[in-house]
Design a protein around this motif. Sequence first.
Motif, PDB file in Angstrom:
ATOM      1  N   PHE A 275      14.546 -30.310  46.619  1.00 11.61           N
ATOM      2  CA  PHE A 275      13.330 -30.316  45.823  1.00 11.61           C
ATOM      3  C   PHE A 275      12.083 -30.176  46.684  1.00 11.61           C
TER       4      PHE A 275
ATOM      5  N   LYS B 282      15.606 -21.896  35.002  1.00 12.63           N
ATOM      6  CA  LYS B 282      16.288 -21.632  36.267  1.00 12.63           C
ATOM      7  C   LYS B 282      16.563 -20.145  36.416  1.00 12.63           C
TER       8      LYS B 282
ATOM      9  N   ASN C  22      19.845 -20.162  44.091  1.00 15.77           N
ATOM     10  CA  ASN C  22      19.497 -20.337  42.701  1.00 15.77           C
ATOM     11  C   ASN C  22      18.270 -21.243  42.663  1.00 15.77           C
TER      12      ASN C  22
ATOM     13  N   PHE D 256      19.316 -17.666  38.033  1.00 16.45           N
ATOM     14  CA  PHE D 256      20.679 -17.616  38.571  1.00 16.45           C
ATOM     15  C   PHE D 256      20.966 -16.236  39.144  1.00 16.45           C
TER      16      PHE D 256
ATOM     17  N   PHE E  47       8.563 -30.015  39.453  1.00 15.64           N
ATOM     18  CA  PHE E  47       9.273 -29.894  40.722  1.00 15.64           C
ATOM     19  C   PHE E  47      10.007 -28.558  40.783  1.00 15.64           C
TER      20      PHE E  47
ATOM     21  N   LEU F 284      15.376 -30.102  32.974  1.00 13.92           N
ATOM     22  CA  LEU F 284      15.278 -28.707  33.375  1.00 13.92           C
ATOM     23  C   LEU F 284      14.272 -27.961  32.517  1.00 13.92           C
TER      24      LEU F 284
ATOM     25  N   PHE G  32      15.171 -23.421  40.532  1.00 11.01           N
ATOM     26  CA  PHE G  32      14.956 -24.245  39.354  1.00 11.01           C
ATOM     27  C   PHE G  32      13.510 -24.757  39.314  1.00 11.01           C
TER      28      PHE G  32
ATOM     29  N   TYR H  25      12.044 -28.159  37.450  1.00  5.26           N
ATOM     30  CA  TYR H  25      12.276 -29.345  36.650  1.00  5.26           C
ATOM     31  C   TYR H  25      10.923 -29.961  36.303  1.00  5.26           C
TER      32      TYR H  25
ATOM     33  N   ASN I 213      18.878 -24.361  45.059  1.00  7.99           N
ATOM     34  CA  ASN I 213      20.283 -24.755  45.107  1.00  7.99           C
ATOM     35  C   ASN I 213      21.016 -23.751  45.972  1.00  7.99           C
TER      36      ASN I 213
END
Lengths: 115, 115
Positions: free
Chosen positions: A105, A49, A32, A51, A90, A46, A34, A36, A94
Amino acid sequence: AQSVSQHNHHVILSEAASLELGCNYSYGGTVNLFWYVQYPGQHLQLLLKYFSGDPLVKGIKGFEAEFIKSKFSFNLRKPSVQWSDTAEYFCAVNAPGGGGNKLTFGTGTQLKVEL
Amino acid sequence: EAGVAQSPRYKIIEKRQSVAFWCNPISGHATLYWYQQILGQGPKLLIQFQNNGVVDDSQLPKDRFSAERLKGVDSTLKIQPAKLEDSAVYLCASSSQGGLGETQYFGPGTRLLVL
């Protein structure tokens, strides 16, 4: 172990210019992804993202990112930046690891938008 | 909804001293994370709690760092003795259940300077 690379450490753009920030990750399994953002003086929050499903993800403030599995990439885009987009961005991945679900990160990209 | 709270916001200590940071997660969040963010780098996970149990502390320097979450709510992170290279921002984050792909919500961080 997973890792994340952000190619641009500092980016300076004029208002209304288009933005693309690169992000590549290394992990062979299901991930997953992301983005940020940290605005000056504020905490990490956030932006968007991925998923599952549609690889083109839309986030807040007009940002979007595209997950390209074959390229292990998740680049962030915005067609027209504003001065208020000045922040540090960033990318993070995950994935399972270490007994939990680790969020790893990249080193971040500092974006400055000039008037 | 209240966010993740951290204290103190800033701390200056001399090397070999000890220091402790406190975090209160979002109410009802089972999972709590501590990250270390060194200047110019992205956050790095130090430890992840699920309720009051540790699920990942693989990157915690256990000879000097310790963390606890005794009642499954707030948490403390301690460094004893501190080294110069511990100068960083210490971020606390929480998520609902710690599942893959869950959003982590970050606090404002504690900026530590070790002289």
